[in-house]
Each structure stands twice: as C-alpha cells, then as structure tokens.
Write a protein that holds these residues in place. Structure first.
Motif, PDB file in Angstrom:
ATOM      1  N   GLU A  10       0.924  -1.132   0.000  1.00  0.00           N
ATOM      2  CA  GLU A  10       0.000   0.000   0.000  1.00  0.00           C
ATOM      3  C   GLU A  10       0.964   1.182   0.000  1.00  0.00           C
ATOM      4  OE1 GLU A  10      -3.747  -0.148   1.007  1.00  0.00           O
ATOM      5  OE2 GLU A  10      -3.701  -1.618   2.593  1.00  0.00           O
ATOM      6  N   GLY A 142      -9.774  -5.598   9.525  1.00  0.00           N
ATOM      7  CA  GLY A 142      -9.488  -6.810   8.756  1.00  0.00           C
ATOM      8  C   GLY A 142      -8.242  -7.504   9.272  1.00  0.00           C
ATOM      9  N   THR A 143      -7.259  -6.711   9.662  1.00  0.00           N
ATOM     10  CA  THR A 143      -6.028  -7.284  10.230  1.00  0.00           C
ATOM     11  C   THR A 143      -6.366  -8.132  11.453  1.00  0.00           C
ATOM     12  OG1 THR A 143      -4.719  -5.357   9.525  1.00  0.00           O
ATOM     13  CG2 THR A 143      -3.797  -6.712  11.297  1.00  0.00           C
ATOM     14  N   ASP A 248      -9.946 -14.813   2.598  1.00  0.00           N
ATOM     15  CA  ASP A 248      -9.991 -13.422   3.043  1.00  0.00           C
ATOM     16  C   ASP A 248     -10.854 -12.636   2.054  1.00  0.00           C
ATOM     17  OD1 ASP A 248      -9.439 -10.684   3.329  1.00  0.00           O
ATOM     18  OD2 ASP A 248      -7.373 -11.026   3.984  1.00  0.00           O
ATOM     19  N   LYS A 275     -13.715  -3.859   5.911  1.00  0.00           N
ATOM     20  CA  LYS A 275     -14.058  -2.770   4.974  1.00  0.00           C
ATOM     21  C   LYS A 275     -15.551  -2.509   4.826  1.00  0.00           C
ATOM     22  CE  LYS A 275      -9.707  -3.182   2.422  1.00  0.00           C
ATOM     23  NZ  LYS A 275      -8.872  -2.017   2.692  1.00  0.00           N
TER      24      LYS A 275
END
Ligand code: PMP
Length: 436
Positions: A10, A142-143, A248, A275
């Motif tokens: 990212e 999400g992590t 995922d 998200k």
C-alpha cells in the motif's frame, strides 16, 4: 529493461523523478495547505502519518471533507475519489441511508458491554449471503479478523504456522506483512499465487501449518484474479494436510452478492471480512461453521476473545445498511462502469503514447505503465511512471492509489466515468510531456 523496483503493497511511489518536474511543481503550488500541515504532522506523528497507505511523496493531501464520489482537500480542491478508503466506502461518502443510521445510533448509544440487536441484523445478512458462514465473530479491523482466524486455526490444529500467497495482503501484523513484501518469516510460509503445485509442495514439506489463507483476487498485490481450480485445489490440499482453509474476503466481498467465494463455488473453513461491512466505520469479522466457532462458546470456552469495541452499535448500524444496499444489480453496474473506464483509460494512454496494462476484476482496476502487468504491484518496473501519474492525476482532480488501484463505487454515474476518463487523459498527457 529498467531494474524492477520494490514498492510497498500500500505503497509510497517515487517523487516523480529527481529532476525538475512540472507535475511536481504544480502539485506543490496547488496543495500548499497540505504541505504546511505535513510539516506539523512530521513533528507529531512518525513519518507524518498514522498509516502507510495514506502516505506518498512529497507529502499526502490532507482532506477536510467528502461527499458522494468527491473528496475536498484543505485548499478547497475537489477530487474524484477512486480509492474509497481502499474499497471500504463502496457507496461513496456520506451516503444518506448510512449517515442516517449511524446518526440515529450515535444519539442513543455508541457502546456497552452487552448485546445489541444491530449485530444480529448484520450477522444475519452475512450468513444469508455466504454459504460457508453459519456464525460470525466481529472484530475492529481486517487485520484483527485475520489474526483471530490464525488464532482459531492454531487452537484447532495445535500447529503454529500459516501459509499465504507471496504478495498476498492480510493486514499489517508482522506475520502477514512479511508475505506481502515477498518474504517468509519464522511462522510464515509462502507459495506462488495461482500455482497449486507450489502450495502442495509447501504443505507436503511442512507439517506445522495451521492455516492456509488466500484472497480470491489479490487486491493489494495488484488485482490479480485466481481461477476457481486453483482455489479449490488449495482448499483440498490444505484440508488433506490437516490445515484450515481460510478465504480473506475483506476486499473481495464487493465482487459478488455471495462473496468472491460464492461466485467461484468455493467452500471454506473460515472466512474473514472487513471494509464495506462497516459502512465506513472500523470493522472486521470472522465467519465459519458452528462446529468450528464453538471454541468461543462460554459453556465450554476454549478460546478467550474479547474487545472493547467489537460489534459496536454505530459500526453495526452503518454496516448493516452498507451490505443491504450492495445489491447484485449495483455490483453488476460497478463492473460495467469499470469496463467503460478501462476503455477510456486505454484510449487516453494510446493518445499520450504511454504503455498501459490494466488488471481488471469486476469493480477494481490496477494500472501499470508497462506493456504487460507484473506478477504483483509490489515489484514493478514502472515505479517512476506510476509515481508521476499519481501526482498528475491529483493535479487534474483524480485521487487514485499510489500503486495504481482504482475502485468503483455505487454512486459513480456514466457521466462521471466520462469526466474521469477526460481528466486521466490530461494527466497522462502531462506525464508524456515530461518523460517523452
Ligand atoms: N485483508 C485484505 C484482503 C485487505 O485488503 C486488507 C486491507 N487493505 C486487510 C486484510 C486488512 O484490513 P484492515 O486494514 O481493516 O486491517
């Protein structure tokens, strides 16, 4: 051929060239307010940011507000948002039904340690949509969801390692992020995406793998789609080897009403989310079969898991609306508009005389200023060109990800796509002018 340059998943692109760059000069002039704030940010925040994905050279824009498909920076400039907080804001900014639900809930309570009805409404939607999910456990990112999936897998299997795809992205926990950069770690094994034999090889040589985790489409890695046979094959190999198979869907849930796994008819032991299921608020979740998740059952507790903000009512209210409003029809519309934008971008690159390869899956695109896309957006030869385009696009009022990711939202119209294509053409012309 230029030496392949490593960028972050990212990422932080180059400064658009060390030599004089009109693109960079224009950016510095027109976004001076963000430049000044970045000087202050550097004193208070390491690197001047709280988030690597929100940073780029020479400094990131500081946004002040957002509405629909637009972001507005502190200098009052308007940008088409083509990232939507890395795909989370699938209905754009300030989507009225979400704002209304979040505001209503904020006024009557934002958190307590007990049950809330709203988490039932969101969980029910997820269970209805995803065939392999019978129950849901909420987290705050999400992590965290992937970390929880790994914890469950270790508990259930008694093993200690994970196997993921090289350049996959499952969050910024050390065990995951080394794989995102292409390195194995003490408990992280890697295999090549879309290469079933490589996954089988690692599973055969290492009997300590608790979970195999995959994105159905590499998002951070550059919008690289897997084929169903690969995903099914890895699932079968994982189970045969005694490991859990985890998909995922943090980013890919937007691809199909039933998730990317539904579109490909994949069954999973655990599925992770994030998200868009938070409607713009922090969220994550792990879903799975009742039998697997009974380790959280207070009657026979095997795994202690808690969190102050898990399933907080505002996130649940916003997320419930976000998911309910993501209909099949809207998913199809986003994919069609992505196709139209791809056509527009290709024409723009041809006019500018720039090479352009585009990875595309449903509502996501990833641009590469090269003749063919690389294996991953993390290791690429066009780091300088994409860096220049990223700044040039902002000069023309387009906010794309530094690594070239473009996401659709449900509030983009056909007219917007036309305007975005024109602005991208102007940005590419600027890039061509200073590189040609
Ligand atoms: N998994 C995938 C596939 C993602 O794209 C991301 C975020 N980009 C994550 C996990 C991590 O989610 P979060 O940023 O909410 O921790």
């Amino acid at each position: 051929m230029a030496q392949a340059e490593r960028t972050s998943p990212e990422p932080t692109p180059g400064e658009g060239g060390r030599n004089y760059s009109p693109i960079r000069e224009r950016y510095l002039t027109e976004t001076a307010g963000s430049g000044t704030l970045h000087e202050r940010a550097k004193q208070l925040l390491p690197g001047g940011t709280s988030r690597q994905a929100g940073f780029w050279m020479p400094y990131p824009l500081t946004y002040e507000r957002a509405e629909g498909p637009f972001l507005y920076d502190v200098d009052g400039r308007q940008y088409f948002d083509l990232i939507y907080n890395y795909t989370a804001m699938v209905h754009g900014h300030g989507y009225p039904p979400i704002v209304e639900a979040a505001q209503r809930q904020a006024g009557i309570g934002t958190g307590w340690a007990g049950g809330n009805r709203l988490q039932l409404d969101l969980a029910e939607q997820m269970v209805d949509r995803i065939a392999s999910v019978e129950q849901v456990r909420f987290t705050n990112s999400g992590t965290e969801a992937n970390a929880l999936a790994f914890t469950i897998a270790r508990k259930v299997t008694g093993r200690s390692k994970l196997l993921m795809a090289r350049f996959g992205y499952h969050g910024s926990l050390m065990e995951f992020e080394c794989g995102s950069f292409g390195h194995e770690g003490p408990i992280t094994r890697l295999a090549a995406y879309n290469d079933l034999a490589d996954f089988e090889r690692v599973l055969a040589e290492d009997d300590d793998i608790a979970m195999v985790i995959l994105e159905p489409v590499l998002g951070s890695g550059g919008v690289v789609a897997a084929d169903a046979a690969f995903l099914k094959g890895v699932g079968a190999a994982a189970r045969k080897a005694g490991a859990l198979f985890v998909i995922d869907e943090v980013m890919t849930l937007r691809f199909d009403y039933h998730g990317a796994q539904g579109a490909l008819d994949i069954t999973t032991d655990l599925t992770t989310f994030g998200k868009l299921i938070g409607g713009g608020f922090p969220v994550g979740a792990v879903g799975g079969q009742r039998d697997m998740l009974k380790i959280f059952d207070p009657d026979d507790l095997k795994l202690f898991h808690t969190g102050t903000f898990n399933a907080n009512p505002v996130t649940m209210a916003a997320g419930g609306v976000s998911l309910a409003e993501l209909t099949s029809e809207r998913i199809d519309d986003m994919a069609r508009r992505a196709e139209d934008l791809k056509t527009g971008l290709r024409a723009a690159a041809a006019t500018a005389g720039l090479p352009l390869a585009i990875n595309h899956h449903a509502s996501l695109l990833n641009l590469y200023f090269s003749d063919t896309p690389p294996e991953s957006s993390v290791v690429r030869e066009d780091a300088e060109l994409i860096g220049r385009f990223h700044l040039a696009a902002m000069n023309h009022g387009l906010f794309v990800a530094p690594r070239g990711l473009i996401a659709m939202s449900t509030v983009l119209t056909d007219a917007h796509i036309g305007e975005i294509s024109e602005r991208a053409a102007a940005a590419m012309a600027d890039v061509a002018a200073e590189t040609g």
